[in-house]
Design a protein around this motif. Structure first.
Motif, PDB file in Angstrom:
ATOM      1  N   VAL A 305       0.899  -1.127   0.117  1.00 25.38           N
ATOM      2  CA  VAL A 305      -0.160   0.142   0.110  1.00 25.38           C
ATOM      3  C   VAL A 305       0.818   1.155  -0.131  1.00 25.38           C
ATOM      4  CG1 VAL A 305      -0.235   0.174   2.491  1.00 25.38           C
ATOM      5  CG2 VAL A 305      -2.138   1.290   1.022  1.00 25.38           C
ATOM      6  N   VAL A 333      -3.757   4.720  -2.029  1.00 30.82           N
ATOM      7  CA  VAL A 333      -4.871   5.438  -1.135  1.00 30.82           C
ATOM      8  C   VAL A 333      -4.618   7.066  -1.597  1.00 30.82           C
ATOM      9  CG1 VAL A 333      -5.535   5.712   1.140  1.00 30.82           C
ATOM     10  CG2 VAL A 333      -4.544   3.654   0.400  1.00 30.82           C
ATOM     11  N   HIS A 360      -8.425   3.616  -3.276  1.00 29.54           N
ATOM     12  CA  HIS A 360      -9.290   3.962  -2.217  1.00 29.54           C
ATOM     13  C   HIS A 360      -9.070   5.422  -1.834  1.00 29.54           C
ATOM     14  CE1 HIS A 360     -12.630   2.858   0.669  1.00 29.54           C
ATOM     15  NE2 HIS A 360     -11.805   3.671   1.488  1.00 29.54           N
ATOM     16  N   LEU A 400      -2.625   5.293   6.536  1.00 39.67           N
ATOM     17  CA  LEU A 400      -1.990   4.316   5.928  1.00 39.67           C
ATOM     18  C   LEU A 400      -1.397   3.110   6.768  1.00 39.67           C
ATOM     19  CD1 LEU A 400       0.410   6.583   3.440  1.00 39.67           C
ATOM     20  CD2 LEU A 400      -1.568   5.156   2.737  1.00 39.67           C
ATOM     21  N   ILE A 403      -4.270   0.786   7.496  1.00 40.30           N
ATOM     22  CA  ILE A 403      -4.733   0.065   6.381  1.00 40.30           C
ATOM     23  C   ILE A 403      -3.530  -0.891   6.232  1.00 40.30           C
ATOM     24  CG2 ILE A 403      -4.746  -0.051   3.849  1.00 40.30           C
ATOM     25  CD1 ILE A 403      -6.049   2.940   3.869  1.00 40.30           C
ATOM     26  N   SER A 404      -2.278  -0.867   6.546  1.00 41.49           N
ATOM     27  CA  SER A 404      -1.274  -1.974   6.461  1.00 41.49           C
ATOM     28  C   SER A 404      -1.489  -2.909   7.498  1.00 41.49           C
ATOM     29  CB  SER A 404       0.085  -0.977   6.545  1.00 41.49           C
ATOM     30  OG  SER A 404       1.071  -1.798   6.883  1.00 41.49           O
ATOM     31  N   LYS A 406      -4.243  -3.604   9.063  1.00 45.11           N
ATOM     32  CA  LYS A 406      -5.796  -4.188   8.945  1.00 45.11           C
ATOM     33  C   LYS A 406      -5.535  -5.457   7.898  1.00 45.11           C
ATOM     34  CE  LYS A 406      -9.921  -4.666   9.912  1.00 45.11           C
ATOM     35  NZ  LYS A 406     -10.494  -4.781  11.457  1.00 45.11           N
ATOM     36  N   PHE A 407      -4.972  -5.150   6.738  1.00 45.81           N
ATOM     37  CA  PHE A 407      -5.089  -6.092   5.508  1.00 45.81           C
ATOM     38  C   PHE A 407      -3.533  -6.557   5.455  1.00 45.81           C
ATOM     39  CE2 PHE A 407      -8.307  -2.831   4.820  1.00 45.81           C
ATOM     40  CZ  PHE A 407      -9.326  -3.744   4.676  1.00 45.81           C
ATOM     41  N   HIS A 409      -0.572  -5.531   4.312  1.00 43.25           N
ATOM     42  CA  HIS A 409       0.050  -4.851   3.412  1.00 43.25           C
ATOM     43  C   HIS A 409       0.986  -4.264   3.823  1.00 43.25           C
ATOM     44  CE1 HIS A 409      -3.913  -5.153   1.025  1.00 43.25           C
ATOM     45  NE2 HIS A 409      -4.391  -4.079   1.440  1.00 43.25           N
TER      46      HIS A 409
END
Length: 580
Positions: A305, A333, A360, A400, A403-404, A406-407, A409
Motif C-alpha cells: 500500500v 490510497v 481507495h 496508511l 490499512i497496512s 488491517k490487511f 499490506h
C-alpha cells in the motif's frame, strides 16, 4: 573442461532454501557437462548475515547444512560454496572467531576450505567485526595434477587491491599477484558486490587490467537480488588472459552460465555474453524493481500500500511497485485535504488506471477539523504554521499504517533522497512505512526516470526482462501533467517546494557534492553555487539527521546512501561552514 557460474539470489538465514538453489544449479551444471560449479560469496547463508553470525545456533545449523549439501550434490561435480568457518586458533592466538570462507565440496564430502584474505570495513561493509583475514594463497587442483586445472580461489574484496589500477594500495597484499606467482590456470571469485549506478563498468575495467597484467583468466560470480537496503545486480562475467570479456550473465536476474577452459590454449573460450544495460535510468529502474520485489517477498508480504498524491514521487513508486509484484497487488490510497488541487486527484486516478492498480479515497478534512478542535486550547493565540501542516502528513501516515495493519499490506514510503537529505519530510507522517523505495533517488533523477519510463514503454520490444515490465501499459504510463507541474506538498494554499528549497537542479548538485563526493563548502561554492544557498543546504542536512535515523530502510543505488553505510551522530555541535 567446463566451469559453471551460478548467479544466485539467496535469502539471508534461509539455509535450506539457499542449499536448494545450489542443488538446482548443480543439476543444471551437470546437464551441461560442467566439472566445476562456482557460486557466490556466503551463498549458503546469504550476504550480509551481519549479527546472525553472533548466534551459535545459526553457525551450527550452517555447518550441518553444508555437510548435508556435500552429501546431496552430484558426486562427480566439484562445487565451491560460500560459507562461514570457525577460527579454531582464536581462543589461543587471539583474533576474530570466524572466517568468511569458500568450501570445496566433491565426492560427498567437504574437501577443503579457503578463507577470504581482504576484509572491507568501508561504507556498508563491516567484515572486521566478525571475521579473521585468511593468510594463505588459495588454490586447488580440479582433476589430477597432470591433466587437470590449477584453480585459484578468491572471495569478493580479494580482487579489489590492484595498486596499478587504483593508484594506491588499500591492503598490504594482493591475492591476485600471489596466485599468478603460483602458476594457476584460472582464478575464480565468489562475490557479493552491492550495486550502485555504473559500478559494473568499474568492475570490468578493473578486472580487465588484472587479468591482462597477471596473464590469467578470471571468472567472477556475483550475488543477485535485494537484501534489506542492499541491492546486488549479478552481472557475473569472465575474462580471458588478454583481459577480454568472454561471458557475461544477465543483470538483476538469477542466471547460470557455462564456459569452457581450453587446456591446450591455456585460456577460457568465448561463451554467451548477455547485453549490458547502457542507460543509467534503465539500470536504476531494474535495480529498484528488483529491490522492491525481493524486500516484499523475503519479508513475507504479497501486497503493498502507498499514499497516492498525484505527485511525481508517489507516481514513480506506484509504477515500480506494479512492475515488481503485479498491479493487482498494489493499493494506492488518495487522502485529499482542503488544500489538495483537483489535478492532484485526477492525476493520481489517471496513473492508477494506466497501471491497473486499485485505489481507495479517504478525505482527511474531518480528521483535520477534529485535531484543530482538540488542539485549539493549547494552540490559542498562535499562527497557522509547520505544526498544523505536519498534522496533515501525520493523519495520512496514521491512515496508511492502519490499512497496512488491517490487511497485511507492506507500506512503502515515497520520499526521495533530496527530501531525506534536507529533512523535507515529516516524522510519523509521510516517513511512515516499511521500505523507502526511492529514498536514495534524488528528485532530479525521479523526473528523469519518469520521462525514461514513458519513452521506454512506447516500444513494443521493450528490452527489460518480463519480470520487470508493467502488467498494463498505457502511453504515456506516467500522466504528462505529473511531470510538468511544479512539485508541491500541498499542505497550505499555493504551496510549492521551491518556497522552502532551492530549485532541485541546484539542490541535487549541492547534495551530490557534499554527501557523495565529500567536497568542502568552499569547493562547492567555487563550482558556481551561491554561498548562502550552500550554507543553508548543509545546515539542513546536518539538522535532519534525527529524522534519517528513524526512517525505514531505503534501497541503495548510489555510492553514498542514508542507510547502513551512513554513520553520522545526531547529538553533534559540528556544523560545516565556509569560514573554518
Amino acid at each position: 573442461m567446463k566451469i559453471a557460474i551460478a548467479q544466485l539470489n539467496p535469502t539471508i538465514g534461509d539455509l535450506a532454501g539457499n542449499a536448494r538453489q545450489i542443488l538446482d544449479a548443480a543439476q543444471q551444471a551437470i546437464a551441461q557437462d560442467a566439472a566445476l560449479l562456482l557460486t557466490t560469496e556466503l551463498s549458503l547463508c546469504g550476504y550480509p548475515p551481519r549479527d546472525l553470525l553472533m548466534q551459535p545456533s545459526f553457525l551450527e545449523a550452517m555447518a550441518g547444512t553444508l555437510e548435508q549439501l556435500a552429501r546431496d550434490l552430484p558426486l562427480q561435480l566439484a562445487v565451491l560454496v560460500g560459507t562461514v568457518v570457525p577460527n579454531e586458533n582464536a581462543a589461543i592466538a587471539g583474533g576474530k572467531p570466524l572466517f568468511n570462507s569458500t568450501a570445496l565440496l566433491q565426492h560427498g564430502q567437504i574437501q577443503q576450505y579457503f578463507h577470504k584474505r581482504l576484509l572491507p570495513t568501508y561504507d556498508v561493509f563491516d567484515e572486521d567485526r566478525y571475521f579473521e583475514p585468511g593468510t594463505e594463497t588459495n588454490w586447488f587442483y580440479l582433476g589430477d595434477r597432470t591433466t587437470g586445472l590449477k584453480v585459484g580461489v578468491t572471495i569478493c574484496e580479494d580482487l579489489w587491491n590492484d595498486e596499478a589500477f587504483w593508484g594506491k594500495r588499500t591492503y598490504p597484499t594482493n591475492p591476485l599477484i600471489d596466485l599468478a606467482a603460483q602458476g594457476v590456470d584460472v582464478i575464480v571469485n565468489l562475490s557479493a558486490s552491492p550495486y550502485s549506478v555504473g559500478k559494473q563498468a568499474v568492475r570490468e575495467a578493473m578486472l580487465r587490467h588484472s587479468a591482462a597484467n597477471c596473464q590469467v583468466p578470471i571468472l567472477y560470480a556475483n550475488q543477485v537480488g535485494g537484501n534489506d537496503d542492499l541491492l546486488f545486480d549479478g552481472s557475473s562475467f569472465g575474462l580471458n588472459r588478454q583481459g577480454n570479456v568472454v561471458f557475461r550473465a544477465r543483470e538483476f536476474e538469477s542466471d547460470l552460465t557455462v564456459v569452457e577452459f581450453d587446456k591446450e590454449l591455456g585460456d577460457v573460450k568465448p561463451g554467451a555474453i548477455a547485453p549490458a544495460i547502457t542507460q543509467d535510468d534503465e539500470e536504476i529502474w531494474c535495480a529498484l524493481v528488483m529491490g522492491v520485489r525481493d524486500y516484499v517477498r523475503k519479508c513475507g508480504f504479497s501486497t503493498v500500500v502507498l499514499g497516492l498524491s498525484g505527485g511525481i514521487d508517489s507516481t514513480l513508486v506506484a509504477a515500480i511497485a506494479a512492475a515488481a509484484i503485479g498491479a493487482e497487488n498494489v493499493l494506492g490510497v488518495l487522502m485529499p485535504s482542503p488544500y489538495s488541487s483537483d489535478h492532484s486527484i485526477t492525476d493520481a486516478l489517471d496513473l492508477a488506471k494506466n497501471l491497473g492498480i486499485r485505489t481507495h479515497t479517504v478525505p482527511i478534512q474531518p480528521m483535520m477539523e477534529g485535531f484543530d478542535q482538540g488542539l485549539a486550547p493549547i494552540f490559542a493565540g498562535t499562527e497557522f504554521g509547520i505544526a498544523e501542516e505536519n498534522l496533515q502528513s501525520r493523519i495520512r501516515g496514521t491512515l496508511l499504517m492502519a490499512i497496512s495493519n488491517k490487511f497485511g499490506h507492506l507500506l512503502i514510503t515515497t520520499g526521495n533522497k533530496s527530501e531525506m537529505a534536507v529533512g523535507y519530510c515529516t516524522l510519523y507522517g509521510d516517513m511512515n512505512g516499511g521500505l523507502g523505495a526511492i529514498a536514495d533517488v534524488p528528485k532530479t533523477r525521479v523526473y528523469s526516470l519518469c520521462r525514461w519510463l514513458n519513452e521506454a514503454m512506447q516500444f513494443p520490444n521493450f528490452a527489460l526482462p518480463d519480470a520487470f515490465c508493467l502488467r498494463a501499459v498505457a502511453t504515456p504510463v506516467i500522466p504528462p501533467h505529473v511531470i510538468s507541474k511544479p512539485p508541491s506538498a500541498e499542505l497550505k494554499p499555493g504551496q510549492v517546494d521551491q518556497d522552502s528549497l532551492p530549485a532541485y537542479e541546484i539542490l541535487d548538485d549541492i547534495l551530490e557534492r557534499f554527501v557523495e563526493r565529500h567536497e568542502s563548502l568552499a569547493d562547492i561554492i567555487a563550482a558556481g553555487h551561491d554561498a548562502a544557498t550552500v550554507e543553508k543546504v548543509v545546515r539542513l542536512v546536518t539538522r535532519a539527521e534525527f529524522k534519517r535515523k528513524q526512517a525505514p530502510p531505503g534501497l541503495k543505488i548510489t555510492d553514498r546512501a542514508f542507510g547502513t553505510g551512513w554513520r553520522v551522530p545526531i547529538a553533534s555541535r559540528w556544523l560545516p561552514t565556509v569560514r573554518v
